[in-house]
Design a protein around this motif. Structure first.
Motif, PDB file in Angstrom:
ATOM      1  N   LEU A  46       0.569  -1.501  -0.069  1.00  0.00           N
ATOM      2  CA  LEU A  46       0.217   0.044  -0.234  1.00  0.00           C
ATOM      3  C   LEU A  46       0.617   1.220  -0.218  1.00  0.00           C
ATOM      4  CD1 LEU A  46      -2.783  -0.773   3.279  1.00  0.00           C
ATOM      5  CD2 LEU A  46      -3.111  -0.892   0.226  1.00  0.00           C
ATOM      6  N   LEU A  47       2.237   1.010   1.227  1.00  0.00           N
ATOM      7  CA  LEU A  47       2.911   2.109   0.968  1.00  0.00           C
ATOM      8  C   LEU A  47       3.751   2.832  -0.624  1.00  0.00           C
ATOM      9  CD1 LEU A  47       4.515   4.327   2.349  1.00  0.00           C
ATOM     10  CD2 LEU A  47       6.279   2.514   3.027  1.00  0.00           C
ATOM     11  N   SER A  48       4.362   0.885  -1.154  1.00  0.00           N
ATOM     12  CA  SER A  48       4.621   2.037  -2.512  1.00  0.00           C
ATOM     13  C   SER A  48       3.170   2.042  -3.723  1.00  0.00           C
ATOM     14  CB  SER A  48       5.215   0.450  -3.003  1.00  0.00           C
ATOM     15  OG  SER A  48       5.513   0.532  -4.146  1.00  0.00           O
ATOM     16  N   VAL A  49       2.194   1.867  -3.445  1.00  0.00           N
ATOM     17  CA  VAL A  49       1.180   1.812  -4.235  1.00  0.00           C
ATOM     18  C   VAL A  49       0.982   4.072  -4.322  1.00  0.00           C
ATOM     19  CG1 VAL A  49      -1.348   1.878  -5.629  1.00  0.00           C
ATOM     20  CG2 VAL A  49       0.046  -0.426  -4.279  1.00  0.00           C
ATOM     21  N   ALA A  50       1.068   3.880  -2.867  1.00  0.00           N
ATOM     22  CA  ALA A  50       0.848   5.317  -2.942  1.00  0.00           C
ATOM     23  C   ALA A  50       1.742   6.514  -3.069  1.00  0.00           C
ATOM     24  CB  ALA A  50      -0.036   5.440  -1.114  1.00  0.00           C
ATOM     25  N   TYR A  51       2.689   6.115  -2.910  1.00  0.00           N
ATOM     26  CA  TYR A  51       3.596   7.145  -2.847  1.00  0.00           C
ATOM     27  C   TYR A  51       4.044   6.561  -5.125  1.00  0.00           C
ATOM     28  CZ  TYR A  51       4.443   8.954   1.650  1.00  0.00           C
ATOM     29  OH  TYR A  51       3.955   9.461   2.735  1.00  0.00           O
ATOM     30  N   LYS A  52       4.011   6.073  -5.326  1.00  0.00           N
ATOM     31  CA  LYS A  52       4.046   5.947  -6.806  1.00  0.00           C
ATOM     32  C   LYS A  52       3.305   6.244  -7.803  1.00  0.00           C
ATOM     33  CE  LYS A  52       3.475   2.243  -9.544  1.00  0.00           C
ATOM     34  NZ  LYS A  52       3.191   0.423  -9.885  1.00  0.00           N
ATOM     35  N   ASN A  53       2.442   6.163  -7.387  1.00  0.00           N
ATOM     36  CA  ASN A  53       1.218   7.229  -8.034  1.00  0.00           C
ATOM     37  C   ASN A  53       1.249   8.209  -7.799  1.00  0.00           C
ATOM     38  OD1 ASN A  53      -0.888   5.781  -9.420  1.00  0.00           O
ATOM     39  ND2 ASN A  53      -0.523   4.193  -7.702  1.00  0.00           N
ATOM     40  N   ALA A  54       1.488   9.084  -6.358  1.00  0.00           N
ATOM     41  CA  ALA A  54       1.975  10.272  -5.887  1.00  0.00           C
ATOM     42  C   ALA A  54       2.643  10.968  -6.828  1.00  0.00           C
ATOM     43  CB  ALA A  54       1.489  11.129  -4.548  1.00  0.00           C
ATOM     44  N   VAL A  55       3.802  10.536  -6.575  1.00  0.00           N
ATOM     45  CA  VAL A  55       5.148  11.012  -7.511  1.00  0.00           C
ATOM     46  C   VAL A  55       4.820  10.866  -8.818  1.00  0.00           C
ATOM     47  CG1 VAL A  55       7.397  10.585  -7.855  1.00  0.00           C
ATOM     48  CG2 VAL A  55       6.435  10.713  -5.460  1.00  0.00           C
ATOM     49  N   GLY A  56       4.711   9.209  -9.154  1.00  0.00           N
ATOM     50  CA  GLY A  56       4.453   9.223 -11.439  1.00  0.00           C
ATOM     51  C   GLY A  56       3.680  10.513 -11.553  1.00  0.00           C
ATOM     52  N   THR A  57       2.239  10.657 -11.101  1.00  0.00           N
ATOM     53  CA  THR A  57       2.295  11.936 -11.926  1.00  0.00           C
ATOM     54  C   THR A  57       2.910  13.093 -12.573  1.00  0.00           C
ATOM     55  OG1 THR A  57       0.874  12.591  -9.780  1.00  0.00           O
ATOM     56  CG2 THR A  57      -0.497  10.724 -11.668  1.00  0.00           C
ATOM     57  N   ARG A  58       3.723  13.702 -11.061  1.00  0.00           N
ATOM     58  CA  ARG A  58       4.268  14.634 -10.910  1.00  0.00           C
ATOM     59  C   ARG A  58       5.721  14.811 -11.807  1.00  0.00           C
ATOM     60  NH1 ARG A  58       1.686  14.282  -6.127  1.00  0.00           N
ATOM     61  NH2 ARG A  58       0.793  16.828  -5.455  1.00  0.00           N
ATOM     62  N   ARG A  59       5.833  13.501 -11.634  1.00  0.00           N
ATOM     63  CA  ARG A  59       7.189  13.358 -13.434  1.00  0.00           C
ATOM     64  C   ARG A  59       6.581  13.532 -14.192  1.00  0.00           C
ATOM     65  NH1 ARG A  59       9.320   7.440 -12.096  1.00  0.00           N
ATOM     66  NH2 ARG A  59      11.175   7.766 -13.166  1.00  0.00           N
ATOM     67  N   ASN A  60       5.193  12.803 -14.442  1.00  0.00           N
ATOM     68  CA  ASN A  60       4.695  12.764 -15.856  1.00  0.00           C
ATOM     69  C   ASN A  60       4.784  14.671 -15.977  1.00  0.00           C
ATOM     70  OD1 ASN A  60       4.588   9.824 -16.372  1.00  0.00           O
ATOM     71  ND2 ASN A  60       2.971   9.318 -15.877  1.00  0.00           N
ATOM     72  N   ALA A  61       4.424  14.844 -15.269  1.00  0.00           N
ATOM     73  CA  ALA A  61       3.773  16.122 -15.914  1.00  0.00           C
ATOM     74  C   ALA A  61       5.135  17.205 -15.896  1.00  0.00           C
ATOM     75  CB  ALA A  61       2.873  17.021 -14.572  1.00  0.00           C
ATOM     76  N   LEU A  62       6.238  16.744 -14.682  1.00  0.00           N
ATOM     77  CA  LEU A  62       7.350  18.066 -15.770  1.00  0.00           C
ATOM     78  C   LEU A  62       8.106  17.305 -16.794  1.00  0.00           C
ATOM     79  CD1 LEU A  62       9.559  19.250 -13.969  1.00  0.00           C
ATOM     80  CD2 LEU A  62      10.663  17.084 -13.242  1.00  0.00           C
ATOM     81  N   ARG A  63       7.705  15.899 -17.296  1.00  0.00           N
ATOM     82  CA  ARG A  63       8.600  16.094 -18.473  1.00  0.00           C
ATOM     83  C   ARG A  63       7.387  16.711 -19.699  1.00  0.00           C
ATOM     84  NH1 ARG A  63       7.889   9.766 -16.405  1.00  0.00           N
ATOM     85  NH2 ARG A  63       9.609   8.904 -15.877  1.00  0.00           N
ATOM     86  N   VAL A  64       5.833  16.611 -19.250  1.00  0.00           N
ATOM     87  CA  VAL A  64       5.598  16.970 -20.449  1.00  0.00           C
ATOM     88  C   VAL A  64       5.529  19.273 -20.107  1.00  0.00           C
ATOM     89  CG1 VAL A  64       2.786  18.133 -21.117  1.00  0.00           C
ATOM     90  CG2 VAL A  64       3.345  15.389 -20.331  1.00  0.00           C
ATOM     91  N   VAL A  65       5.895  19.088 -18.948  1.00  0.00           N
ATOM     92  CA  VAL A  65       6.030  21.058 -19.167  1.00  0.00           C
ATOM     93  C   VAL A  65       7.311  20.919 -19.688  1.00  0.00           C
ATOM     94  CG1 VAL A  65       6.486  22.324 -17.076  1.00  0.00           C
ATOM     95  CG2 VAL A  65       4.160  21.080 -16.743  1.00  0.00           C
ATOM     96  N   THR A  66       8.794  20.564 -19.449  1.00  0.00           N
ATOM     97  CA  THR A  66       9.918  20.517 -19.884  1.00  0.00           C
ATOM     98  C   THR A  66       9.761  21.033 -21.117  1.00  0.00           C
ATOM     99  OG1 THR A  66      10.655  19.567 -17.616  1.00  0.00           O
ATOM    100  CG2 THR A  66      12.590  20.467 -19.885  1.00  0.00           C
ATOM    101  N   THR A  67       9.002  19.582 -21.982  1.00  0.00           N
ATOM    102  CA  THR A  67       9.339  19.493 -23.157  1.00  0.00           C
ATOM    103  C   THR A  67       8.661  20.861 -24.191  1.00  0.00           C
ATOM    104  OG1 THR A  67       9.123  17.198 -23.189  1.00  0.00           O
ATOM    105  CG2 THR A  67       8.258  18.338 -25.276  1.00  0.00           C
ATOM    106  N   LEU A  68       7.457  21.184 -23.277  1.00  0.00           N
ATOM    107  CA  LEU A  68       6.172  22.339 -23.693  1.00  0.00           C
ATOM    108  C   LEU A  68       7.598  23.291 -23.755  1.00  0.00           C
ATOM    109  CD1 LEU A  68       2.481  21.349 -22.641  1.00  0.00           C
ATOM    110  CD2 LEU A  68       3.786  21.719 -24.594  1.00  0.00           C
ATOM    111  N   HIS A  69       7.832  23.907 -22.210  1.00  0.00           N
ATOM    112  CA  HIS A  69       9.182  25.169 -22.155  1.00  0.00           C
ATOM    113  C   HIS A  69       9.564  25.244 -23.793  1.00  0.00           C
ATOM    114  CE1 HIS A  69      11.851  27.099 -20.411  1.00  0.00           C
ATOM    115  NE2 HIS A  69      11.190  28.019 -19.996  1.00  0.00           N
ATOM    116  N   ALA A  70      10.842  23.879 -22.898  1.00  0.00           N
ATOM    117  CA  ALA A  70      11.569  24.150 -24.521  1.00  0.00           C
ATOM    118  C   ALA A  70      11.044  23.921 -25.912  1.00  0.00           C
ATOM    119  CB  ALA A  70      12.495  22.550 -24.917  1.00  0.00           C
ATOM    120  N   LYS A  71       9.964  23.572 -26.374  1.00  0.00           N
ATOM    121  CA  LYS A  71       9.948  24.382 -27.600  1.00  0.00           C
ATOM    122  C   LYS A  71       8.993  25.565 -28.015  1.00  0.00           C
ATOM    123  CE  LYS A  71       7.613  19.686 -28.637  1.00  0.00           C
ATOM    124  NZ  LYS A  71       6.246  18.922 -28.976  1.00  0.00           N
TER     125      LYS A  71
END
Length: 312
Positions: A46-71
């Protein structure tokens, strides 16, 4: 924290999971962990699922925003680029806070005697692997000394987990998942593609040489999945390494050729008097550029997958 409070928070964490409210799920489980309450396998998951999803969504968001910023920066859209830069900082702050919270919880869980002394092998490897992963996630967006520190902590935790994991079967999902994530860390953060390939290959070979009849049925699917990911990464990284080696060889050959030309041009003409330089022979070497190495964009590694122990 008494047992009634623990049960209540576990129940709320499960409700939060069903509602996809992973930040709340993480908060409940973190409170239990930091209170010094030991976790059984279900709570670890449960601990792993909670943090993997909490962090995973933000990691994905960071990738998207970083790519858009570069463009937008490349297009000269300064206002948009500034807005995206601020948004990126917000996501990074959230990531930093979330990673720091889980790392605090993991330190508390690792301090328990059975885990600390590696008497509980699975728990020790599980927690050290998680600790390494979240330091790695911090290193992904951090810069300067903070990145170096996060990388050093990740490496130490991966190494500690790897040493203890030798007590597990080579096909154990936690051991294989550790090798997968450690190799991704070596490839993406340490920029050591050859070491990454060695780590992944060793784990893949060890699992392949293990008697498949000894793999527990509930682990078989997870073992196959992680082994496939290891293989996919190895194929991708090997191709990239071969390309880098070709470019290094070409650059070296070009440098040697240029050095030979320079030496030939600057060599004294033996038929000319030493006192009077030949009109056809320059008195100084021309400022020729040596061949430059071609910059290659790093091929992203296959995203690391967590074991069932993390996902279930």
């Amino acid at each position: 924290m008494n047992s009634e409070e623990v049960d209540r928070k576990i129940y709320l964490a499960k409700v939060a999971e069903q509602a996809d409210r992973y930040d709340e799920m993480a908060r409940h489980l973190s409170e239990i962990a930091q209170a010094g309450v030991p976790f059984d396998p279900e709570r670890r998951n449960l601990l792993s699922v909670a943090y993997k999803n909490a962090v995973g969504t933000r990691r994905n968001a960071l990738r998207v925003v970083t790519t858009l910023h570069a463009k937008e920066s490349a297009r000269g859209m300064e206002t948009r680029a500034e807005d995206l830069a601020k948004y990126r900082m917000t996501i990074e702050d959230e990531l930093d806070t979330t990673c720091a919270d889980i790392l605090k919880s993991l330190d508390a869980l690792l301090s328990a005697d059975p885990v600390k002394n590696a008497d509980d092998v699975e728990a020790n490897v599980f927690y050290n692997k998680m600790k390494a992963d979240y330091h790695r996630y911090t290193a992904e967006f951090a810069a300067g000394d903070k990145r170096t520190m996060a990388s050093d902590h990740a490496k130490a935790a991966y190494e500690a987990a790897t040493t203890t994991a030798l007590k597990l079967d080579p096909t154990h999902p936690i051991r294989l998942g550790l090798a997968l994530n450690y190799s991704v860390f070596q490839y993406e953060i340490l920029n050591e593609p050859r070491e990454a390939c060695r780590t992944a290959q060793a784990a893949f070979d060890a699992a392949g040489n293990h008697n498949p009849g000894t793999i527990e049925s509930e682990s078989f699917q997870d073992t196959n999945l992680i082994a496939t990911l290891l293989h996919d990464n190895l194929m991708l990284w090997t191709q990239h390494n071969e390309e880098l080696e070709r470019q290094e060889a070409a650059a070296l050959a070009a440098a040697k050729a240029a050095a030979t030309v320079a030496a030939t041009v600057t060599a004294p003409d033996t038929a000319t008097s030493a006192d009077e330089p030949s009109a056809s022979s320059p008195t100084s070497a021309p400022k020729d550029e040596l061949a430059k190495e071609t910059s290659v964009e790093e091929t992203p590694a296959t995203e690391d997958a967590e074991t069932k122990a993390d996902d279930a």
